[in-house]
Scaffold this motif. Structure first.
Motif, PDB file in Angstrom:
ATOM      1  N   SER A   1      -1.373  -9.140   0.689  1.00 24.97           N
ATOM      2  CA  SER A   1      -0.466  -9.568   1.769  1.00 24.97           C
ATOM      3  C   SER A   1      -0.303 -11.078   1.718  1.00 24.97           C
ATOM      4  O   SER A   1      -1.271 -11.802   1.461  1.00 24.97           O
ATOM      5  CB  SER A   1      -1.088  -9.174   3.113  1.00 24.97           C
ATOM      6  OG  SER A   1      -0.451  -9.865   4.172  1.00 24.97           O
TER       7      SER A   1
ATOM      8  N   PHE B   1      -8.607  -3.554   8.860  1.00 24.00           N
ATOM      9  CA  PHE B   1      -7.371  -3.591   9.644  1.00 24.00           C
ATOM     10  C   PHE B   1      -6.689  -2.221   9.493  1.00 24.00           C
ATOM     11  O   PHE B   1      -6.733  -1.618   8.422  1.00 24.00           O
ATOM     12  CB  PHE B   1      -6.469  -4.710   9.122  1.00 24.00           C
ATOM     13  CG  PHE B   1      -5.197  -4.868   9.895  1.00 24.00           C
ATOM     14  CD1 PHE B   1      -5.225  -5.153  11.254  1.00 24.00           C
ATOM     15  CD2 PHE B   1      -3.974  -4.717   9.275  1.00 24.00           C
ATOM     16  CE1 PHE B   1      -4.047  -5.290  11.974  1.00 24.00           C
ATOM     17  CE2 PHE B   1      -2.788  -4.864   9.981  1.00 24.00           C
ATOM     18  CZ  PHE B   1      -2.830  -5.148  11.339  1.00 24.00           C
TER      19      PHE B   1
ATOM     20  N   PHE C   1       0.957 -12.591   4.499  1.00 26.51           N
ATOM     21  CA  PHE C   1       1.077 -12.938   5.924  1.00 26.51           C
ATOM     22  C   PHE C   1       0.633 -14.395   6.096  1.00 26.51           C
ATOM     23  O   PHE C   1      -0.300 -14.841   5.427  1.00 26.51           O
ATOM     24  CB  PHE C   1       0.172 -11.978   6.723  1.00 26.51           C
ATOM     25  CG  PHE C   1       0.230 -12.163   8.202  1.00 26.51           C
ATOM     26  CD1 PHE C   1       1.279 -11.629   8.942  1.00 26.51           C
ATOM     27  CD2 PHE C   1      -0.764 -12.867   8.876  1.00 26.51           C
ATOM     28  CE1 PHE C   1       1.338 -11.801  10.322  1.00 26.51           C
ATOM     29  CE2 PHE C   1      -0.710 -13.047  10.244  1.00 26.51           C
ATOM     30  CZ  PHE C   1       0.344 -12.511  10.966  1.00 26.51           C
TER      31      PHE C   1
ATOM     32  N   ASP D   1      -7.164  -2.584  -1.686  1.00 23.26           N
ATOM     33  CA  ASP D   1      -6.505  -3.329  -0.611  1.00 23.26           C
ATOM     34  C   ASP D   1      -7.110  -4.737  -0.588  1.00 23.26           C
ATOM     35  O   ASP D   1      -8.136  -4.995   0.040  1.00 23.26           O
ATOM     36  CB  ASP D   1      -6.706  -2.619   0.729  1.00 23.26           C
ATOM     37  CG  ASP D   1      -5.988  -3.331   1.881  1.00 23.26           C
ATOM     38  OD1 ASP D   1      -5.576  -4.491   1.694  1.00 23.26           O
ATOM     39  OD2 ASP D   1      -5.860  -2.726   2.958  1.00 23.26           O
TER      40      ASP D   1
ATOM     41  N   GLY E   1       5.205 -10.975   3.655  1.00 22.01           N
ATOM     42  CA  GLY E   1       5.354 -10.812   2.217  1.00 22.01           C
ATOM     43  C   GLY E   1       4.148 -10.089   1.661  1.00 22.01           C
ATOM     44  O   GLY E   1       3.113  -9.983   2.326  1.00 22.01           O
TER      45      GLY E   1
ATOM     46  N   GLN F   1      -6.769  -9.364   2.101  1.00 20.71           N
ATOM     47  CA  GLN F   1      -7.500 -10.529   2.598  1.00 20.71           C
ATOM     48  C   GLN F   1      -8.183 -11.297   1.467  1.00 20.71           C
ATOM     49  O   GLN F   1      -8.901 -12.260   1.754  1.00 20.71           O
ATOM     50  CB  GLN F   1      -8.568 -10.068   3.610  1.00 20.71           C
ATOM     51  CG  GLN F   1      -7.985  -9.302   4.782  1.00 20.71           C
ATOM     52  CD  GLN F   1      -9.038  -8.906   5.810  1.00 20.71           C
ATOM     53  OE1 GLN F   1     -10.199  -9.277   5.718  1.00 20.71           O
ATOM     54  NE2 GLN F   1      -8.624  -8.134   6.811  1.00 20.71           N
TER      55      GLN F   1
ATOM     56  N   LEU G   1       0.843  -1.207   0.000  1.00 18.52           N
ATOM     57  CA  LEU G   1       0.000   0.000   0.000  1.00 18.52           C
ATOM     58  C   LEU G   1       0.873   1.250   0.000  1.00 18.52           C
ATOM     59  O   LEU G   1       0.670   2.191  -0.779  1.00 18.52           O
ATOM     60  CB  LEU G   1      -0.904   0.008   1.242  1.00 18.52           C
ATOM     61  CG  LEU G   1      -1.984  -1.082   1.321  1.00 18.52           C
ATOM     62  CD1 LEU G   1      -2.578  -1.165   2.725  1.00 18.52           C
ATOM     63  CD2 LEU G   1      -3.088  -0.811   0.291  1.00 18.52           C
TER      64      LEU G   1
ATOM     65  N   ALA H   1      -3.869  -1.117   8.869  1.00 17.82           N
ATOM     66  CA  ALA H   1      -2.822  -0.862   7.870  1.00 17.82           C
ATOM     67  C   ALA H   1      -3.323  -0.056   6.680  1.00 17.82           C
ATOM     68  O   ALA H   1      -2.547   0.674   6.049  1.00 17.82           O
ATOM     69  CB  ALA H   1      -2.228  -2.178   7.383  1.00 17.82           C
TER      70      ALA H   1
HETATM   71  C1  LIG Z   1      -7.053  -5.247   5.054  1.00 15.35           C
HETATM   72  C2  LIG Z   1      -5.584  -5.339   5.306  1.00 15.35           C
HETATM   73  N1  LIG Z   1      -4.771  -4.421   4.764  1.00 15.35           N
HETATM   74  C3  LIG Z   1      -3.432  -4.482   4.938  1.00 15.35           C
HETATM   75  C4  LIG Z   1      -2.845  -5.472   5.694  1.00 15.35           C
HETATM   76  C5  LIG Z   1      -1.372  -5.449   5.908  1.00 15.35           C
HETATM   77  O1  LIG Z   1      -0.724  -6.596   5.480  1.00 15.35           O
HETATM   78  P1  LIG Z   1       0.668  -7.036   6.156  1.00 15.35           P
HETATM   79  O2  LIG Z   1       0.371  -7.585   7.508  1.00 15.35           O
HETATM   80  O3  LIG Z   1       1.226  -8.034   5.218  1.00 15.35           O
HETATM   81  O4  LIG Z   1       1.520  -5.804   6.234  1.00 15.35           O
HETATM   82  C6  LIG Z   1      -3.655  -6.454   6.281  1.00 15.35           C
HETATM   83  C7  LIG Z   1      -3.054  -7.522   7.097  1.00 15.35           C
HETATM   84  O5  LIG Z   1      -3.678  -8.177   7.887  1.00 15.35           O
HETATM   85  C8  LIG Z   1      -5.057  -6.386   6.090  1.00 15.35           C
HETATM   86  O6  LIG Z   1      -5.880  -7.299   6.627  1.00 15.35           O
END
Ligand SMILES: Cc1ncc(COP(=O)(O)O)c(C=O)c1O
Length: 382
Positions: free
Chosen positions: A194, A93, A196, A170, A207, A173, A71, A95
């Motif tokens: 992501s 989330f 994760f 984004d 990643g 998920q 992002l 982020a």
């Molecule tokens: C909606 C959303 N955006 C961004 C992220 C960020 O991803 P990362 O944990 O790989 O940085 C997540 C992670 O859970 C997320 O659920």
């Protein structure tokens, strides 16, 4: 079944079960990397990017170190900064909004649709007006495809086009899901995801990846990924990050991508059984007719203040639950000073009180699903 077996704890996400299926091929793939020693930008990274592009139909894929970096890098590449507004849903989330704040822009938080949990286009339009009234320049919208289901891109892209905003999806998920027959990765200017470990396509650490059809943007992202390098190795032409995906993680993802569609189908079977077993006791999630979900998370709603009691009752039966998200972004300490769309965010606030997520992964067998369904039904019958 004896009492002990009945109460065995159930994993919320079972990565060990996936390892039983794929562990050997992943270990061999990782072994190939430890043999060739090209730990940074090794051949697996290039191969993964090509395979991800083929999978979703995007022209360019730039892998990176996390979904948050994905992002952030797009916002950096588009010179989003102080004085700019970035519209984000609040029920997500952190982020999503964090990336906007990190580049010095102002996240403006907007409400979501009660049925899909995704950004509400009417609230988005109100948020843009709110941003302008506050003297900000609306630059981008970051719709989130929450819990596995795509946002309503026709509605979002039409508001964004009318208002001159670019769309950064984004899909942290939801990579693998589709909207009107097209996979995520191809909507708006760019898509971030992501890898994760708990995500449906997760690696063995952090990643992420960015998808775009814009060749110039992809070039800029590749530069930002490595300290803003130019065409000469030590001529850095812009500020950047250390945001590469490790070769080992790419090797893991190549193996996992081979069975990804099969795992998505298994997740859908779990979701269908949950819906038929629970549809008359809780509000089960609804996938809009023109979309598919990859069921990253299976979230039900339990209104009337009974959510926390349900979580306790399930815990006592060895059934783990998670609350995504007990506070919407605008209710969190680090974000409460950012503007919200006029009219407030009542749906996000209601959802934060009502939602509860049940175990969801492709290896959840029917007996365990039945045990979870019964535990929920028993708890709500009391
Ligand atoms: C909606 C959303 N955006 C961004 C992220 C960020 O991803 P990362 O944990 O790989 O940085 C997540 C992670 O859970 C997320 O659920």
């Amino acid at each position: 079944m004896n009492q002990h077996t009945r109460l065995d704890p159930i994993p919320f996400v079972d990565l060990a079960a996936q390892r039983r299926r794929l562990g050997k091929s992943i270990d061999e793939a990782v072994g190939r990397v430890t043999e060739h020693c090209l730990f940074i930008n090794g051949p697996e990274v290039t191969r993964l990017e090509a395979e991800l592009a083929a999978y979703c139909g995007a022209r360019h894929v730039v892998t990176c170190a996390s979904g948050t970096d994905a992002l952030l890098m797009v916002l950096m590449a588009k010179d989003v900064g102080p004085g700019d507004a970035v519209l984000c849903p609040s029920f997500t989330f952190c982020a999503t909004a964090e990336a906007a704040a990190l580049v010095g822009a102002t996240p403006v938080l907007v409400d979501v649709d009660e049925g899909t949990f995704n950004i509400d286009a009417a609230s988005l339009a109100r948020g843009i007006a709110t941003a302008r009234k506050a003297g900000l320049k609306p630059k981008a919208v970051i719709p989130v495809d929450l819990f596995g289901q795509p946002a309503d891109f026709d509605a979002i892209l039409s508001v964004a086009a009318a208002e001159g905003l670019f769309v950064l999806d984004d899909a942290a998920q939801s990579f693998g899901a589709s909207y009107k027959g097209r996979r995520l990765g191809t909507f708006g200017l760019a898509t971030a995801t992501s890898f994760f470990p708990a995500k449906p396509l997760g690696c063995y650490g952090d990643g992420g990846a960015i998808f775009t059809d814009d060749a110039a943007l992809a070039d800029k992202l590749r530069s930002i990924r490595v300290h803003g390098h130019g065409s000469e190795k030590y001529d850095n032409v812009r500020l950047g990050l250390t945001a590469r995906l490790d070769t080992i993680q790419a090797a893991v993802l190549i193996e996992k991508l081979k069975i990804f569609d099969d795992e998505i189908a298994a997740r859908n079977r779990v979701a269908q059984r949950y819906a038929s077993g629970l549809g008359n006791v809780v509000t089960v999630p609804r996938v809009a007719d023109d979309r598919t979900s990859i069921w990253a998370v299976y979230t039900v709603r339990v209104p009337g203040g009974r959510r926390d009691a349900l979580a306790e009752a399930l815990k006592s039966q060895g059934v783990p639950t998670m609350i995504y998200y007990p506070k919407s972004v605008h209710q969190q300490t680090a974000y409460s000073h950012f503007p919200v769309a006029d009219g407030g965010l009542p749906v996000s606030e209601r959802l934060s009180k009502d939602v509860i997520a049940l175990p969801m992964h492709p290896y959840l067998d029917e007996a365990t699903q039945d045990r979870i369904i019964k535990a929920v039904r028993d708890a709500l019958a009391d």
